[in-house]
Design a protein around this motif. Structure first.
Motif, mmCIF file in Angstrom:
data_model
loop_
_atom_site.group_PDB
_atom_site.id
_atom_site.type_symbol
_atom_site.label_atom_id
_atom_site.label_comp_id
_atom_site.label_asym_id
_atom_site.label_seq_id
_atom_site.Cartn_x
_atom_site.Cartn_y
_atom_site.Cartn_z
ATOM 1 N N VAL A 1 -0.033 4.439 10.321
ATOM 2 C CA VAL A 1 0.414 3.868 9.053
ATOM 3 C C VAL A 1 -0.564 2.805 8.551
ATOM 4 C CG1 VAL A 1 1.868 2.039 10.049
ATOM 5 C CG2 VAL A 1 2.457 3.022 7.819
ATOM 6 N N ARG A 2 -1.336 2.205 9.437
ATOM 7 C CA ARG A 2 -2.329 1.217 9.003
ATOM 8 C C ARG A 2 -3.432 1.850 8.159
ATOM 9 N NH1 ARG A 2 -3.467 1.861 14.524
ATOM 10 N NH2 ARG A 2 -5.517 2.827 14.948
ATOM 11 N N ASP A 3 -3.572 3.180 8.234
ATOM 12 C CA ASP A 3 -4.585 3.886 7.449
ATOM 13 C C ASP A 3 -4.057 4.349 6.098
ATOM 14 O OD1 ASP A 3 -6.500 3.546 9.392
ATOM 15 O OD2 ASP A 3 -6.150 5.489 10.340
ATOM 16 N N VAL A 4 -2.848 3.915 5.756
ATOM 17 C CA VAL A 4 -2.265 4.193 4.438
ATOM 18 C C VAL A 4 -2.381 2.928 3.599
ATOM 19 C CG1 VAL A 4 -0.187 4.861 3.169
ATOM 20 C CG2 VAL A 4 -0.662 5.868 5.415
ATOM 21 N N GLY A 5 -2.917 3.052 2.398
ATOM 22 C CA GLY A 5 -3.044 1.904 1.511
ATOM 23 C C GLY A 5 -2.193 2.048 0.272
ATOM 24 N N PHE A 6 -1.721 0.914 -0.252
ATOM 25 C CA PHE A 6 -1.024 0.886 -1.536
ATOM 26 C C PHE A 6 -1.243 -0.483 -2.139
ATOM 27 C CE2 PHE A 6 2.097 -0.060 1.797
ATOM 28 C CZ PHE A 6 2.615 -1.278 1.386
ATOM 29 N N SER A 7 -1.062 -0.571 -3.459
ATOM 30 C CA SER A 7 -1.360 -1.821 -4.154
ATOM 31 C C SER A 7 -0.141 -2.722 -4.270
ATOM 32 C CB SER A 7 -1.925 -1.525 -5.547
ATOM 33 O OG SER A 7 -2.242 -2.725 -6.224
ATOM 34 N N GLY A 8 0.993 -2.172 -4.710
ATOM 35 C CA GLY A 8 2.157 -3.011 -4.972
ATOM 36 C C GLY A 8 3.422 -2.466 -4.348
ATOM 37 N N LEU A 9 4.373 -3.355 -4.114
ATOM 38 C CA LEU A 9 5.700 -2.967 -3.635
ATOM 39 C C LEU A 9 6.572 -2.632 -4.839
ATOM 40 C CD1 LEU A 9 6.211 -5.744 -0.944
ATOM 41 C CD2 LEU A 9 5.674 -3.340 -0.522
ATOM 42 N N LYS A 10 7.165 -1.457 -4.818
ATOM 43 C CA LYS A 10 7.974 -1.000 -5.937
ATOM 44 C C LYS A 10 9.442 -0.927 -5.534
ATOM 45 C CE LYS A 10 4.618 -0.634 -8.788
ATOM 46 N NZ LYS A 10 3.874 -1.649 -8.046
ATOM 47 N N ASP A 11 10.321 -1.044 -6.531
ATOM 48 C CA ASP A 11 11.757 -1.054 -6.290
ATOM 49 C C ASP A 11 12.217 0.231 -5.593
ATOM 50 O OD1 ASP A 11 11.163 -2.626 -8.925
ATOM 51 O OD2 ASP A 11 13.073 -3.415 -8.223
ATOM 52 N N ARG A 12 13.224 0.088 -4.761
ATOM 53 C CA ARG A 12 13.816 1.256 -4.111
ATOM 54 C C ARG A 12 14.695 2.025 -5.078
ATOM 55 N NH1 ARG A 12 18.222 0.019 0.310
ATOM 56 N NH2 ARG A 12 19.226 -0.628 -1.626
ATOM 57 N N ASP A 13 15.591 1.319 -5.780
ATOM 58 C CA ASP A 13 16.557 1.982 -6.660
ATOM 59 C C ASP A 13 15.970 2.149 -8.048
ATOM 60 O OD1 ASP A 13 18.485 2.050 -4.595
ATOM 61 O OD2 ASP A 13 18.990 -0.033 -4.998
ATOM 62 N N ALA A 14 14.944 2.970 -8.126
ATOM 63 C CA ALA A 14 14.229 3.180 -9.381
ATOM 64 C C ALA A 14 13.402 4.446 -9.249
ATOM 65 C CB ALA A 14 13.311 1.993 -9.684
ATOM 66 N N VAL A 15 12.890 4.930 -10.362
ATOM 67 C CA VAL A 15 11.878 5.977 -10.363
ATOM 68 C C VAL A 15 10.547 5.271 -10.556
ATOM 69 C CG1 VAL A 15 10.958 7.996 -11.539
ATOM 70 C CG2 VAL A 15 13.425 7.748 -11.259
ATOM 71 N N THR A 16 9.687 5.336 -9.557
ATOM 72 C CA THR A 16 8.443 4.588 -9.606
ATOM 73 C C THR A 16 7.263 5.524 -9.379
ATOM 74 O OG1 THR A 16 8.372 4.030 -7.239
ATOM 75 C CG2 THR A 16 9.649 2.588 -8.677
ATOM 76 N N ARG A 17 6.147 5.206 -10.016
ATOM 77 C CA ARG A 17 4.907 5.973 -9.861
ATOM 78 C C ARG A 17 3.795 5.015 -9.466
ATOM 79 N NH1 ARG A 17 8.064 8.328 -13.537
ATOM 80 N NH2 ARG A 17 7.629 6.706 -15.089
ATOM 81 N N GLN A 18 3.130 5.339 -8.355
ATOM 82 C CA GLN A 18 2.076 4.468 -7.846
ATOM 83 C C GLN A 18 1.100 5.269 -7.000
ATOM 84 O OE1 GLN A 18 5.126 2.562 -4.671
ATOM 85 N NE2 GLN A 18 3.132 1.570 -4.637
ATOM 86 N N TRP A 19 -0.082 4.688 -6.786
ATOM 87 C CA TRP A 19 -1.103 5.299 -5.940
ATOM 88 C C TRP A 19 -0.917 4.892 -4.483
ATOM 89 C CZ3 TRP A 19 -4.285 9.094 -7.269
ATOM 90 C CH2 TRP A 19 -4.685 9.246 -8.594
ATOM 91 N N PHE A 20 -1.189 5.853 -3.590
ATOM 92 C CA PHE A 20 -1.343 5.601 -2.164
ATOM 93 C C PHE A 20 -2.693 6.173 -1.747
ATOM 94 C CE2 PHE A 20 3.178 5.311 -2.602
ATOM 95 C CZ PHE A 20 3.622 4.460 -1.600
ATOM 96 N N SER A 21 -3.308 5.590 -0.738
ATOM 97 C CA SER A 21 -4.528 6.168 -0.171
ATOM 98 C C SER A 21 -4.292 6.494 1.299
ATOM 99 C CB SER A 21 -5.710 5.214 -0.320
ATOM 100 O OG SER A 21 -5.587 4.090 0.534
ATOM 101 N N LEU A 22 -4.840 7.632 1.727
ATOM 102 C CA LEU A 22 -4.725 8.085 3.107
ATOM 103 C C LEU A 22 -6.135 8.306 3.651
ATOM 104 C CD1 LEU A 22 -1.978 10.850 2.590
ATOM 105 C CD2 LEU A 22 -1.658 8.393 2.867
ATOM 106 N N ALA A 23 -6.438 7.701 4.786
ATOM 107 C CA ALA A 23 -7.766 7.847 5.387
ATOM 108 C C ALA A 23 -7.866 9.212 6.059
ATOM 109 C CB ALA A 23 -8.007 6.733 6.398
#
Length: 352
Positions: free
Chosen positions: A78-100
């Motif tokens: 899991v340390r090789d997974v990156g993300f920029s911001g913490l998003k709400d759980r009870d919502a529809v959210t769109r964000q980038w993740f990076s995987l090594a």
């Protein structure tokens, strides 16, 4: 002007509203689809590199939970997974993740477990570097409000005022937890002496700093100086991390603040120089002294003093009426809370 301070912290707090407490009740986030958030970046992935970037839509799941799910899906730590911001759980959210994933592709069935959990991968592209925390520029919100507030002219007038003047940049109630429980946990931990193993992500440190910041902001909302520069203020340039101390306030600075180009800032408490000067600094010290367990505990924990703008500007604001409801759309800078916007518009038990 004197400020009410107290070493006894009660919940809910009595932080001031821009135009007085809303009289009209409303509701929001009745379902995840009614609270939509999308990260905004100043760059796009390059299309090549060792990291696999995923543009992901999620609902009913926290960002760290999804990071763990993605790590299992492609068999990486899991340390090789990156993300920029913490998003709400009870919502529809769109964000980038990076995987090594240097030199290999993901397993053929990597998406199966995600689809079962309501996660959709909207785009996948390579990039040379891991996605780091806090690199997105803003968040774009689309929120549905219902109840009396959605059809009330008073709510619409409040909205127009926020669009014109900006919004007090309070940390939202989710920072403090249900019934302020994170705040009380923070006080207990700081009283014992902060240890990283008891607060590995620094949530409780952030909670303590947020409470002190909100207390300073509330005092300045009360006397109308939250968006008007004062001698000794540290001023932030809109849309940047640049700031400077203003020993004197002239007409040019006042005009720039009125136009939304400059914002007074408040303290994120910690060790080091306060940056503000004169009566502004004295007031901030006095308010922090009312919560000595938080202020002194933060210094002893070793966090460095920082500043945060007292005002938010709504970017691309829209109000759309939809029968007996309304949809609000706006962008906020990274670290700002949509709930602090809603708090100024209508009354709801979770919007303290």
């Amino acid at each position: 002007m004197s400020d009410p301070v107290s070493s006894s912290i009660a919940w809910p707090p009595a932080w001031h509203y821009l135009a007085g407490a809303p009289a009209t009740a409303g509701d929001y986030r009745q379902s995840p689809e009614e609270f939509q958030v999308e990260e905004v970046f100043d760059f796009i992935p390059e299309g090549q590199g060792e990291h696999w970037w995923l543009w992901v839509e999620k609902r009913g799941m926290t960002t760290p939970d999804l990071a763990r799910l993605l790590a299992r899906a492609v068999d990486i730590p899991v340390r090789d997974v990156g993300f920029s911001g913490l998003k709400d759980r009870d919502a529809v959210t769109r964000q980038w993740f990076s995987l090594a994933l240097p030199g290999r592709e993901p397993p053929p069935d990597w998406e199966a477990g995600l689809v079962e959990r309501g996660v959709t991968c909207l785009q996948a592209v390579r990039h040379p570097r891991k996605l780091k925390r806090g690199v997105h520029r803003a968040n774009r919100f689309r929120l549905r409000i219902g109840g009396e507030a959605s059809v009330s002219s008073a709510t619409h007038e409040r909205w127009d005022r926020l669009v014109q003047l900006g919004v007090p940049n309070y940390f939202g109630p989710q920072r403090f937890g249900p019934e302020g429980r994170n705040l009380f946990r923070a006080r207990q931990l700081l009283a014992r002496g902060w240890r990283k193993r008891q607060d590995p992500h620094g949530l409780l440190l952030s909670t303590a700093r947020s409470y002190l910041f909100n207390s300073v902001l509330s005092a300045r909302v009360a006397d109308g100086t939250w968006c008007v520069p004062q001698p000794g203020d540290v001023l932030n340039l809109e849309g940047t991390a640049s700031r400077f101390a203003a020993t004197e306030i002239d007409d040019a600075l006042l005009a720039r603040a009125e136009a939304g180009d400059l914002h007074p800032t408040g303290p994120l408490w910690g060790r080091g120089r306060l940056e503000s000067l004169g009566e502004v600094a004295e007031r901030e010290i006095r308010i922090a002294a009312g919560c000595p367990d938080l202020a002194e505990g933060l210094v002893q924990a070793g966090v460095n003093h920082e500043r945060r703008p007292l005002r938010l500007r709504l970017k691309e604001p829209e109000w759309q009426t939809d029968g007996d409801a309304a949809w609000l759309s706006f962008s906020l800078p990274r670290g700002a809370f949509a709930t602090s916007v809603l708090r100024e518009l209508f009354r709801h038990p979770t919007l303290v």
